[in-house]
Structures are given as C-alpha cells and as structure tokens.
Design a protein around this motif. Structure first.
Motif, PDB file in Angstrom:
ATOM      1  N   GLY A 180       0.822  -1.210   0.000  1.00  0.00           N
ATOM      2  CA  GLY A 180       0.000   0.000   0.000  1.00  0.00           C
ATOM      3  C   GLY A 180       0.848   1.248   0.000  1.00  0.00           C
ATOM      4  O   GLY A 180       2.065   1.197   0.229  1.00  0.00           O
ATOM      5  N   ARG A 181       0.226   2.363  -0.257  1.00  0.00           N
ATOM      6  CA  ARG A 181       0.927   3.635  -0.211  1.00  0.00           C
ATOM      7  C   ARG A 181       1.354   3.922   1.224  1.00  0.00           C
ATOM      8  O   ARG A 181       0.606   3.663   2.175  1.00  0.00           O
ATOM      9  N   LEU A 182       2.550   4.440   1.358  1.00  0.00           N
ATOM     10  CA  LEU A 182       3.090   4.725   2.690  1.00  0.00           C
ATOM     11  C   LEU A 182       2.612   6.106   3.124  1.00  0.00           C
ATOM     12  O   LEU A 182       3.330   7.100   3.044  1.00  0.00           O
ATOM     13  N   GLN A 183       1.364   6.126   3.601  1.00  0.00           N
ATOM     14  CA  GLN A 183       0.749   7.382   4.028  1.00  0.00           C
ATOM     15  C   GLN A 183      -0.347   7.098   5.056  1.00  0.00           C
ATOM     16  O   GLN A 183      -0.639   5.942   5.379  1.00  0.00           O
ATOM     17  N   TYR A 184      -0.926   8.154   5.565  1.00  0.00           N
ATOM     18  CA  TYR A 184      -1.847   8.122   6.707  1.00  0.00           C
ATOM     19  C   TYR A 184      -2.916   7.046   6.603  1.00  0.00           C
ATOM     20  O   TYR A 184      -3.119   6.269   7.532  1.00  0.00           O
ATOM     21  N   GLN A 185      -3.627   7.006   5.481  1.00  0.00           N
ATOM     22  CA  GLN A 185      -4.763   6.091   5.351  1.00  0.00           C
ATOM     23  C   GLN A 185      -4.381   4.635   5.582  1.00  0.00           C
ATOM     24  O   GLN A 185      -5.093   3.892   6.261  1.00  0.00           O
ATOM     25  N   LYS A 186      -3.248   4.221   5.033  1.00  0.00           N
ATOM     26  CA  LYS A 186      -2.854   2.817   5.088  1.00  0.00           C
ATOM     27  C   LYS A 186      -2.234   2.425   6.431  1.00  0.00           C
ATOM     28  O   LYS A 186      -2.037   1.246   6.703  1.00  0.00           O
ATOM     29  N   ASN A 187      -1.881   3.425   7.248  1.00  0.00           N
ATOM     30  CA  ASN A 187      -1.398   3.168   8.605  1.00  0.00           C
ATOM     31  C   ASN A 187      -0.150   2.278   8.655  1.00  0.00           C
ATOM     32  O   ASN A 187      -0.072   1.313   9.428  1.00  0.00           O
ATOM     33  N   PRO A 188       0.873   2.572   7.830  1.00  0.00           N
ATOM     34  CA  PRO A 188       2.054   1.691   7.778  1.00  0.00           C
ATOM     35  C   PRO A 188       2.870   1.668   9.070  1.00  0.00           C
ATOM     36  O   PRO A 188       3.524   0.658   9.356  1.00  0.00           O
ATOM     37  N   LEU A 189       2.817   2.762   9.858  1.00  0.00           N
ATOM     38  CA  LEU A 189       3.567   2.785  11.116  1.00  0.00           C
ATOM     39  C   LEU A 189       3.064   1.700  12.066  1.00  0.00           C
ATOM     40  O   LEU A 189       3.839   1.099  12.818  1.00  0.00           O
ATOM     41  N   PHE A 190       1.769   1.429  12.029  1.00  0.00           N
ATOM     42  CA  PHE A 190       1.188   0.371  12.864  1.00  0.00           C
ATOM     43  C   PHE A 190       1.791  -0.980  12.485  1.00  0.00           C
ATOM     44  O   PHE A 190       2.121  -1.795  13.352  1.00  0.00           O
ATOM     45  N   ILE A 204      -0.888  -8.245   6.205  1.00  0.00           N
ATOM     46  CA  ILE A 204      -1.564  -7.342   7.129  1.00  0.00           C
ATOM     47  C   ILE A 204      -1.922  -6.034   6.432  1.00  0.00           C
ATOM     48  O   ILE A 204      -1.154  -5.517   5.612  1.00  0.00           O
ATOM     49  N   LEU A 205      -3.096  -5.515   6.756  1.00  0.00           N
ATOM     50  CA  LEU A 205      -3.533  -4.207   6.248  1.00  0.00           C
ATOM     51  C   LEU A 205      -4.275  -3.473   7.366  1.00  0.00           C
ATOM     52  O   LEU A 205      -5.489  -3.602   7.509  1.00  0.00           O
ATOM     53  N   PRO A 206      -3.542  -2.703   8.188  1.00  0.00           N
ATOM     54  CA  PRO A 206      -4.153  -2.018   9.336  1.00  0.00           C
ATOM     55  C   PRO A 206      -4.694  -0.630   8.998  1.00  0.00           C
ATOM     56  O   PRO A 206      -4.492   0.333   9.729  1.00  0.00           O
ATOM     57  N   SER A 207      -5.414  -0.505   7.882  1.00  0.00           N
ATOM     58  CA  SER A 207      -5.856   0.795   7.376  1.00  0.00           C
ATOM     59  C   SER A 207      -6.788   1.514   8.335  1.00  0.00           C
ATOM     60  O   SER A 207      -7.595   0.900   9.038  1.00  0.00           O
ATOM     61  N   LEU A 255       9.147   6.915   8.074  1.00  0.00           N
ATOM     62  CA  LEU A 255       9.054   5.496   8.434  1.00  0.00           C
ATOM     63  C   LEU A 255      10.432   4.844   8.459  1.00  0.00           C
ATOM     64  O   LEU A 255      10.759   4.090   9.388  1.00  0.00           O
ATOM     65  N   LYS A 256      11.231   5.133   7.468  1.00  0.00           N
ATOM     66  CA  LYS A 256      12.586   4.576   7.420  1.00  0.00           C
ATOM     67  C   LYS A 256      13.435   5.106   8.577  1.00  0.00           C
ATOM     68  O   LYS A 256      14.275   4.378   9.133  1.00  0.00           O
ATOM     69  N   LYS A 257      13.192   6.344   8.934  1.00  0.00           N
ATOM     70  CA  LYS A 257      13.899   6.941  10.069  1.00  0.00           C
ATOM     71  C   LYS A 257      13.528   6.209  11.361  1.00  0.00           C
ATOM     72  O   LYS A 257      14.392   5.891  12.193  1.00  0.00           O
ATOM     73  N   TYR A 258      12.231   5.924  11.540  1.00  0.00           N
ATOM     74  CA  TYR A 258      11.744   5.200  12.719  1.00  0.00           C
ATOM     75  C   TYR A 258      12.359   3.796  12.766  1.00  0.00           C
ATOM     76  O   TYR A 258      12.780   3.319  13.821  1.00  0.00           O
ATOM     77  N   VAL A 259      12.423   3.141  11.617  1.00  0.00           N
ATOM     78  CA  VAL A 259      13.000   1.793  11.531  1.00  0.00           C
ATOM     79  C   VAL A 259      14.466   1.800  11.930  1.00  0.00           C
ATOM     80  O   VAL A 259      14.937   0.935  12.677  1.00  0.00           O
TER      81      VAL A 259
END
Length: 378
Positions: free
Chosen positions: A211-221, A284-287, A251-255
C-alpha cells in the motif's frame, strides 16, 4: 451516420496518477481486458504531466491529454485550461469516467454536462476523508462538493457499499467489484521458493504489507507490530513493506532508530506484487479506512492468511483466509494472531476458486462496465 453505430466509443478516464495504487490498478486491469473494438479509453491528467503505464496506454490505442496546471497549483489557470480542453475535444468523447477517492474535485463532469456528453460517471474508491478535521468550513465544502457530484454525474459507481454511502449518501449507486486477473495470483510453490531465495528470506516467517506509505494505510502500525515481534523473537519474522508514499522518509527513520533495518525490507513500488504474495505467510492491512482494500482480494487469492483492520469494508472477505482486528487497541492482539497463524500448516492450492465465485475476477468487472458504457451512449 448515427452516433450509435460509431465504434469504438471513447471514454475519457480521469483518476490515473503517476503512482501505482488501487485506483490505478483497477483502471489498467479493465483497460487491458476491455473490448477495444467497441470501447477505447483516453486519459486526462494533471499529475506533473505524467501518469503510469504511458507507453502501454499508447500501444493499446489510448490517448493521454495533459492539463498544464493542477487545481492545487493554480485554480484559475486550471479552470481555464480545462474549459479550453473540453471546448476543443468534447465531440471526441461519449463518456467521462471520474475515479476519485475523495469528493473534492469533479470539474471535468461540469464541462461534460455542459457539452452534453451522455456518459458522466463519478466512481467512488474510498470510504472516508483523508485526515480528521474540525473546521466547519471544511465540513461545509465537503457537503457542497458531494452535492456538485450528484448534479454533474448521471451514473454513480462505488467499489463497496461503504464507499458509495460515504460519497453519495442516500442517492442510488451501483457497486462495481474491483476485479483482478485471478490466474496471476494463483498460488505457485516453485515461485514462492524462487522469490524467497532472491530476497534471502528462505528461513523466515514472512509478513507482507502492500500500500501507499501514508496516513490512510497506517504503515507505522505495521512497523510497530514488527518491533513487538522482534522483541519476542529476534530471528523468526521479517516484514516486506511494498509501496511508496509521502511518509516513507519518516518510516525509514523510525525503523533505523529502532534497529529494525534487517527485519523490515522496504521494496518500494513493484510491478511483481503478484509474485511477492507467494513468498508471504501472513498479510496485514491495518488501514484507518478503505474503499475496499483490493490488495486483500489479491492476497486471499494467493492463499495468504490476512489480518485486516475492522475499518476495511466487509465485502473484502471472499474466503476464510481473513480476520478483522481493531487498530485502536494495542499491537499485542495483532502479534498474538500472527503467532497463531505461524504455528499452523495451511494449504494454499485451491483458494483462488473461492475468489472467482465471488465475482472478483476481472472479466466480470469488465463485462459490467461495458454494459454501462454501451447502454448509456447516445
């Protein structure tokens, strides 16, 4: 000659961008399969002058029209350019099909109506607004924009019941299943082994996110899930992050800060996502919200066990390979489910047949759209 006998009719598609996502995927899936002796697509864009698959579109006979200014860059010049475009080209189209995730733009349909283009479609691909807002002005503008859509369009489509209700309220709309080319996702053991070997993850339990790495898709979760799993078992799991977007840098910075570099592989935009599903054990898709969640259809077709946010529309459940979880609670719940799944031996060979029964095959989607286009032309 009577216009009804002129084939192919040309449908102007609005909504293709320069990033590959769910909307782009369904538009191109349909275009590849549609009967081009009867229906041909053209494309209108303002996305920095570029859209995905430009060369492929041209090979299939499609034209790409580029509006110099976007609404965001310069609203006045955008309106002028769009008005000029429709004044010049309106006789070339029998339809305008707008594919949108949000109700903030429907201007091409205004000019389509002005020039009596018979097919004017607004197609909803999402079920909520991108970011929470408290501004009364924004709420009013969203309501105004939704009313404009219903005045300008004469056909309302949605990828799910939630997407339709969000965009059109109580107005009548038609649900169009986001079909996929099922044969591309049918599980293949040798392909699984090849992909896992190429990524050097042969001995891992592989979790996938697409998914797109942005708010809606919730990739940080998703990354926090991996962080928790690493704390419990340092070598067992690995996460494939497939996609790109505006949050990628953070996200890469957090990783990096959390020493997860070797546990999370950022694969970016990929043209071989169908093959990557085979390498996964869990998807997983925690959108925070979804119009449908097409990647979940794809993952289920490959037989992958899926964990999805409860905010995802229930229509996405087309097999028994999916469970819905709460993203408002701690990641522990997701981690527990992942551990349960990883301890089971599950056959993946025949799952694709269940997806086909639920009419998520691309042939059904194309047939439905062809009927809409051909029955509403002059």
């Amino acid at each position: 000659m009577d216009k009804e006998q002129n084939f192919p009719i040309r449908i102007l598609q609005c909504g293709l961008t320069n990033h590959y996502g769910g909307v782009e995927s369904i538009i191109m899936n349909v275009y590849r399969k549609i009967d081009k002796n009867k229906i041909q697509f053209d494309f209108l864009t303002t996305h920095n002058g570029k859209i995905i698959c430009e060369e492929e579109i041209k090979r299939m006979g499609g034209r790409i029209f580029k509006i110099e200014y976007s609404k965001k860059e310069n609203p006045i010049l955008h309106y002028k350019c769009l008005k000029k475009f429709f004044k010049k080209h309106h006789n070339e189209f029998q339809g305008v099909h707008m594919n949108r995730c949000f109700p903030n733009y429907s201007l091409p349909l205004k000019y389509a109506k002005k020039y009596n283009i018979p097919i004017r479609i607004f197609h909803s691909h999402n079920s909520n607004d991108m970011y929470p807002f408290n501004s009364i002005i924004k709420k009013i503008m969203i309501k105004v924009n939704k009313n404009l859509i219903k005045k300008r369009a004469n056909i309302l489509l949605a990828c799910s019941k939630q997407a339709g209700k969000y965009m059109f309220g109580k107005s009548k709309f038609t649900i169009i299943n986001n079909g996929i080319e099922i044969s591309k996702f049918k599980y293949n053991e040798s392909l699984r082994n090849k992909v896992r070997k190429n990524l050097d993850i042969e001995d891992k339990i592989v979790i996938g996110f697409v998914g797109r790495l942005q708010y809606q898709k919730n990739p940080l979760f998703a990354i926090k899930i991996m962080k928790k799993l690493q704390e419990e078992d340092n070598n067992k799991y690995i996460l494939l992050m497939i996609g790109s977007g505006e949050d990628e840098y953070e996200l890469k910075k957090y990783v990096k800060i959390n020493n997860l570099n070797k546990k999370i592989l950022f694969l970016g935009h990929r043209s071989d996502v169908n093959e990557l599903y085979h390498a996964m054990d869990i998807f997983i898709l925690p959108s925070k919200f979804e119009g449908l969640g097409m990647v979940l259809i794809e993952a289920q077709t490959s037989g992958v066990m899926c964990l999805a946010s409860k905010n995802v529309p229930p229509e996405v459940k087309v097999t028994d390979r999916i469970k819905f979880l709460d993203i408002e609670k701690d990641v522990d719940i997701w981690c527990d489910e992942i551990k349960k799944i990883s301890n089971k031996k599950i056959s993946r060979n025949e799952i694709y047949k269940f997806v086909k029964k639920n009419k998520y095959n691309i042939e059904y989607t194309v047939s439905t759209l062809e009927n809409i286009y051909l029955n509403r032309r002059k």
